[in-house]
Every structure is written in C-alpha cells, then in structure tokens.
Write a protein that holds these residues in place. Structure first.
Motif, PDB file in Angstrom:
ATOM      1  N   LEU A   2       0.809  -1.224   0.000  1.00  0.00           N
ATOM      2  CA  LEU A   2       0.000   0.000   0.000  1.00  0.00           C
ATOM      3  C   LEU A   2       0.841   1.272   0.000  1.00  0.00           C
ATOM      4  O   LEU A   2       0.303   2.357  -0.249  1.00  0.00           O
ATOM      5  N   GLU A   3       2.170   1.159   0.261  1.00  0.00           N
ATOM      6  CA  GLU A   3       2.982   2.375   0.277  1.00  0.00           C
ATOM      7  C   GLU A   3       3.031   3.056  -1.086  1.00  0.00           C
ATOM      8  O   GLU A   3       3.296   4.255  -1.169  1.00  0.00           O
ATOM      9  N   VAL A   4       2.753   2.323  -2.153  1.00  0.00           N
ATOM     10  CA  VAL A   4       2.778   2.917  -3.478  1.00  0.00           C
ATOM     11  C   VAL A   4       1.658   3.951  -3.636  1.00  0.00           C
ATOM     12  O   VAL A   4       1.733   4.846  -4.479  1.00  0.00           O
ATOM     13  N   LEU A   5       0.643   3.874  -2.788  1.00  0.00           N
ATOM     14  CA  LEU A   5      -0.451   4.847  -2.845  1.00  0.00           C
ATOM     15  C   LEU A   5      -0.037   6.218  -2.329  1.00  0.00           C
ATOM     16  O   LEU A   5      -0.811   7.177  -2.415  1.00  0.00           O
ATOM     17  N   ARG A   6       1.193   6.333  -1.831  1.00  0.00           N
ATOM     18  CA  ARG A   6       1.683   7.661  -1.442  1.00  0.00           C
ATOM     19  C   ARG A   6       1.919   8.548  -2.659  1.00  0.00           C
ATOM     20  O   ARG A   6       1.999   9.768  -2.524  1.00  0.00           O
ATOM     21  N   HIS A   7       2.044   7.962  -3.832  1.00  0.00           N
ATOM     22  CA  HIS A   7       2.186   8.742  -5.063  1.00  0.00           C
ATOM     23  C   HIS A   7       0.811   9.291  -5.449  1.00  0.00           C
ATOM     24  O   HIS A   7      -0.083   8.520  -5.817  1.00  0.00           O
ATOM     25  N   PRO A   8       0.606  10.615  -5.378  1.00  0.00           N
ATOM     26  CA  PRO A   8      -0.747  11.149  -5.568  1.00  0.00           C
ATOM     27  C   PRO A   8      -1.326  10.875  -6.947  1.00  0.00           C
ATOM     28  O   PRO A   8      -2.533  10.608  -7.078  1.00  0.00           O
ATOM     29  N   GLN A   9      -0.497  10.919  -8.006  1.00  0.00           N
ATOM     30  CA  GLN A   9      -1.025  10.659  -9.343  1.00  0.00           C
ATOM     31  C   GLN A   9      -1.502   9.218  -9.472  1.00  0.00           C
ATOM     32  O   GLN A   9      -2.591   8.954  -9.992  1.00  0.00           O
ATOM     33  N   PHE A  10      -0.670   8.293  -8.975  1.00  0.00           N
ATOM     34  CA  PHE A  10      -1.082   6.896  -9.042  1.00  0.00           C
ATOM     35  C   PHE A  10      -2.316   6.651  -8.180  1.00  0.00           C
ATOM     36  O   PHE A  10      -3.210   5.885  -8.562  1.00  0.00           O
ATOM     37  N   ARG A  11      -2.371   7.286  -7.006  1.00  0.00           N
ATOM     38  CA  ARG A  11      -3.511   7.076  -6.108  1.00  0.00           C
ATOM     39  C   ARG A  11      -4.820   7.470  -6.797  1.00  0.00           C
ATOM     40  O   ARG A  11      -5.821   6.739  -6.707  1.00  0.00           O
ATOM     41  N   MET A  68      -2.696   6.384 -32.062  1.00  0.00           N
ATOM     42  CA  MET A  68      -3.433   7.477 -32.703  1.00  0.00           C
ATOM     43  C   MET A  68      -3.687   8.660 -31.772  1.00  0.00           C
ATOM     44  O   MET A  68      -3.863   9.777 -32.241  1.00  0.00           O
ATOM     45  N   VAL A  69      -3.727   8.420 -30.464  1.00  0.00           N
ATOM     46  CA  VAL A  69      -4.064   9.505 -29.525  1.00  0.00           C
ATOM     47  C   VAL A  69      -2.804  10.279 -29.169  1.00  0.00           C
ATOM     48  O   VAL A  69      -1.870   9.718 -28.589  1.00  0.00           O
ATOM     49  N   PRO A  70      -2.737  11.567 -29.501  1.00  0.00           N
ATOM     50  CA  PRO A  70      -1.577  12.368 -29.093  1.00  0.00           C
ATOM     51  C   PRO A  70      -1.437  12.382 -27.570  1.00  0.00           C
ATOM     52  O   PRO A  70      -2.432  12.381 -26.833  1.00  0.00           O
ATOM     53  N   LEU A  71      -0.196  12.411 -27.099  1.00  0.00           N
ATOM     54  CA  LEU A  71       0.033  12.340 -25.656  1.00  0.00           C
ATOM     55  C   LEU A  71      -0.618  13.495 -24.902  1.00  0.00           C
ATOM     56  O   LEU A  71      -1.095  13.311 -23.781  1.00  0.00           O
ATOM     57  N   ASN A  72      -0.644  14.664 -25.505  1.00  0.00           N
ATOM     58  CA  ASN A  72      -1.236  15.806 -24.803  1.00  0.00           C
ATOM     59  C   ASN A  72      -2.764  15.754 -24.783  1.00  0.00           C
ATOM     60  O   ASN A  72      -3.405  16.583 -24.139  1.00  0.00           O
ATOM     61  N   LEU A  73      -3.357  14.791 -25.490  1.00  0.00           N
ATOM     62  CA  LEU A  73      -4.820  14.654 -25.496  1.00  0.00           C
ATOM     63  C   LEU A  73      -5.290  13.412 -24.744  1.00  0.00           C
ATOM     64  O   LEU A  73      -6.473  13.074 -24.794  1.00  0.00           O
ATOM     65  N   ARG A  74      -4.374  12.729 -24.059  1.00  0.00           N
ATOM     66  CA  ARG A  74      -4.773  11.490 -23.390  1.00  0.00           C
ATOM     67  C   ARG A  74      -5.850  11.729 -22.337  1.00  0.00           C
ATOM     68  O   ARG A  74      -6.799  10.946 -22.226  1.00  0.00           O
ATOM     69  N   LYS A  75      -5.726  12.806 -21.563  1.00  0.00           N
ATOM     70  CA  LYS A  75      -6.719  13.041 -20.513  1.00  0.00           C
ATOM     71  C   LYS A  75      -8.118  13.272 -21.079  1.00  0.00           C
ATOM     72  O   LYS A  75      -9.070  12.574 -20.668  1.00  0.00           O
ATOM     73  N   THR A 184      -8.979  15.047 -12.450  1.00  0.00           N
ATOM     74  CA  THR A 184      -8.213  15.654 -11.355  1.00  0.00           C
ATOM     75  C   THR A 184      -6.776  15.149 -11.272  1.00  0.00           C
ATOM     76  O   THR A 184      -6.029  15.571 -10.388  1.00  0.00           O
ATOM     77  N   THR A 185      -6.351  14.241 -12.166  1.00  0.00           N
ATOM     78  CA  THR A 185      -5.006  13.671 -12.131  1.00  0.00           C
ATOM     79  C   THR A 185      -4.063  14.450 -13.032  1.00  0.00           C
ATOM     80  O   THR A 185      -4.403  14.771 -14.185  1.00  0.00           O
ATOM     81  N   ALA A 186      -2.868  14.773 -12.522  1.00  0.00           N
ATOM     82  CA  ALA A 186      -1.830  15.418 -13.338  1.00  0.00           C
ATOM     83  C   ALA A 186      -1.107  14.347 -14.139  1.00  0.00           C
ATOM     84  O   ALA A 186      -0.491  13.444 -13.566  1.00  0.00           O
TER      85      ALA A 186
END
Length: 407
Positions: A2-11, A68-75, A184-186
């Motif tokens: 569960l320590e990996v959940l300290r990474h806010p983006q992954f969480r 096909m999906v540009p990286l800046n459009l993934r979100k 809400t994820t960076a």
C-alpha cells in the motif's frame, strides 16, 4: 504494497480504476442474468457470442489507441471514453432482443478497447522504480478482482432490493466517477519523440517489439492459458448455477466471488513471491495449475455425467482464481522490461490486443461448444488450450531471458 499509494497521481488513477471496475463487475453479473432471461439454458451461447464480439473489438481497436491519440490529449480522450461507457450502460436495461445485447456490447467495448491500453501505459510513466511498479501491478490486479469478488457480492446484496436491470445504473455511476478522477489527475509531461512516424507504423512497432521478444511470446502463450480458465468461469458460471445446481441470481454472484477470492489471495501474495522467485517460475507454475484444474474438472464431468455439487464447484473456482492471478499479474513487469519508455504505450496496446485474441478463441469454445456438446467437451477443449499454452511458454521463454528487444 500500500505504500505505493503515497504517489498522488497513481492514487487517483488507481481509485478511478477501482470505481470503474466495481461498475463493470455489476454489469458482468447483470449481463449474465440478462442473457439467461432472454435465452434460458442457452445463455452460455449468448454470453459466448457477446464476449467474442468484445474480443474482436479489443483485437482490432486496441493497437491503434496508443498510436493514434496524441500524448497531450490522453486526458480528454480518457474522460470522453468513460462518459461513452456510462451512456451505453444506461441503455442496457431496456434491451428486449438478443441482437440488441450484441450491438450495445460492441459499443461499450469499443470504448474500453481504446481506454484500457492508454490507461495502463500511464502507470510505468508515473512509477519509475520497478519495486513501486511491481506493487502497483498487484494493486491493479486486486482492482480487477473487484469485478469478480466485491462487485458480485455487492450485486447479490442489491438484488435483494432491485431487479438485475438496476445493476446497470451502478455501472454507469462507476464510469462517471472514473471520469471525474481522471480529470483531477496530473498526467506525465508528453515527450515528442514518442510520436514519431504514422499511427499505422507506431501500432505495428508495438506488435514487432512484442513478437520479437522471447519472454513476451511466452507471455502470449500464458495469456492463452489464462483465457482458457477465465472463459470457463465467466461464460458458464450462470449456466452451472441456474441449470445444474438450481441456484438463483445471488448464487451466481457468489460463485463468481469465489473465483475473485482466489485471484485476490494470489495478488496479495505476489509482491513477496516475486521478490524471491522469477516471473517465469511463478507464471509457469500458474499455467501448469490452470491446465491441471481444467483437466481434472473435465474428467470429473465425464465420469459424473455432469452431476456437480457446491462442495466441488466452489473450491475449484477459487483455485482457478489463484492460477489466473499468477498468470496475468506479472505481465506488466515483462512489458516494462522489454521496451524504452516512448514505446511503452504501443507495447501495452499490443499486449491488450494479442491477449484478447486468446480470449476470442476461449469465449466461443466455452459458450458455443458448451451449449451444443455439453460442458464436459468444452472443459476438455479449454484444458487442451491451457496445456498447449504452458508447454509453448516453457519452450520459447528461456531461463535468464532479460534482454530488451530493439525491434
């Protein structure tokens, strides 16, 4: 773990995966019950067809999603795909014909085929350390197990209050919450180098890397083994419970949960095991166990004439879950080890497509053959798949294979 959940983006991404899969798990139970409502004892054939359609869509579309999906459009793309899935789920309660099930499943899974590889490829970009990534994979496996453990349990509770049609509303809510969390994820900063070449050539590059790497060819063979066991569970649980054991809707959910319990127990133990044993050892043992379980089940079915008992089915489904998790959970480690960071989206898309090609073989075998010739014949065919997959993996994936492909 569960320590990996300290990474806010992954969480946030993990939570998004969690709520979406709870919804998907509700849909899995509801779809099985809908198929039985429309087709009765032939529900296995209906489910086999619906899930085969799902696999065709996955095989055809998923290699293109990362390319096909540009990286800046993934979100925004991921958010849009979640909302499409939510909208389709809301229409499933109004289905009255079998062909309508097939059309809606094709639409729902087209969105999932594009969503999942993009989502999976984000995780190794966020978690750079292999130790963290290994724990993230196990947590991700636990999230997938909610589809066959906590979701069926929740479905069983909800079925005391609403009909199975109401479960599709829970599916839609899960996808909407997933979309909110993705917003809400960076996301990692896009690298221009990862988008060189046409989408067609980028998709083919992922396939070339995959098929030129011996350990990934072994992974593909073990995916065939995992699909054999998983297809038996996901297609024929409703038939066994309703037609052979005389159970109802809640019993279907609880037997699916037994499979999830086994898978979750294995996923919880894998970080400790993989610190001490190689991926190859763990996965080959899982393949051998899956083949042995299916062969034993086929033998029993032939000898008993299909007279099954709860005391045998429940532990068998749990053991199948243990073997299944041992086969599929370490796969992300092999993918990460086999390509540079800019090629990871293409490699994950290739894995998603090729692994689901295995399910495209297994689902019709479990559904159509089971409906036409009986579950004993279907079990024997699936056991043969598992044996061949394990043998091929042991031959093509040599001990000590740590090379990175440069295809």
């Amino acid at each position: 773990m569960l320590e990996v959940l300290r990474h806010p983006q992954f969480r946030r991404l993990f939570t998004a995966q969690l709520v979406a899969l709870v919804g998907t798990g509700l849909a899995t139970v509801a779809l099985a019950l809908l198929a039985y409502d429309l087709a009765g004892p032939s529900a296995g054939a209906v489910l086999g067809t619906a899930l085969a359609i799902k696999m065709v869509v996955y095989v055809l579309l998923s290699p293109l999603s990362g390319a096909m999906v540009p990286l800046n459009l993934r979100k925004p793309v991921l958010v849009a795909l979640d909302l499409v899935r939510a909208a389709v789920a809301l229409t499933l309660p109004f289905v009255t014909e079998i062909w309508q099930v097939y059309v809606l499943i094709a639409l729902l899974q087209s969105a999932s085929a594009c969503f999942t590889p993009l989502f999976q490829a984000l995780i190794p970009e966020i978690l750079k350390e292999e130790r963290d990534y290994t724990r993230a994979l196990s947590l991700s496996r636990l999230a997938y197990d909610l589809e066959s453990l906590l979701s069926p349990a929740l479905a069983a509770a909800l079925l005391t209050l609403v009909s199975f049609h109401g479960l599709f509303a829970g599916t839609s809510i899960g996808f909407v919450l997933s979309a909110v969390l993705v917003v809400t994820t960076a996301f990692p900063v896009a690298q221009a180098a990862s988008r060189t070449g046409s989408p067609y050539h980028r998709a083919l590059r992922g396939m070339r890397i995959y098929l030129h790497t011996p350990r990934l060819r072994g992974l593909l063979a073990l995916n065939l083994c995992a699909a054999a066991g998983g297809a038996m569970v996901f297609v024929n649980t409703v038939v066994i419970v309703r037609s052979e054991l005389g159970g109802g809707e809640r019993e279907v959910a609880w037997l699916l949960a037994a499979f999830g319990i086994g898978s979750m127990l294995m996923a919880l133990s894998l970080p400790w095991v993989l610190d001490r044993r190689s991926d190859r050892q763990v996965m080959l043992v899982g393949g051998a166990a899956m083949a042995a379980l299916l062969l034993a089940a086929a033998s029993y079915w032939f000898v008993s004439g299909g007279h099954v008992r709860w005391s045998l089915v429940v532990p068998t489904w749990t053991a199948l879950g243990l073997a299944y998790a041992a086969l599929v959970t370490p796969g992300g480690r092999l993918l990460r080890r086999s390509a540079s960071e800019e090629d990871l989206p293409f490699l994950f898309a290739a894995q998603f497509s090729l692994s689901h090609a295995c399910w495209l073989i297994a689902y019709p075998l479990a559904g159509w053959i089971g409906a036409r010739f009986g579950l004993a014949v279907a079990l024997l065919g699936l056991a043969s798949m598992a044996v061949l997959g394990t043998l091929f993996a042991s031959i093509t994936w040599r001990r000590g294979d740590e090379r990175v492909s440069s295809a």
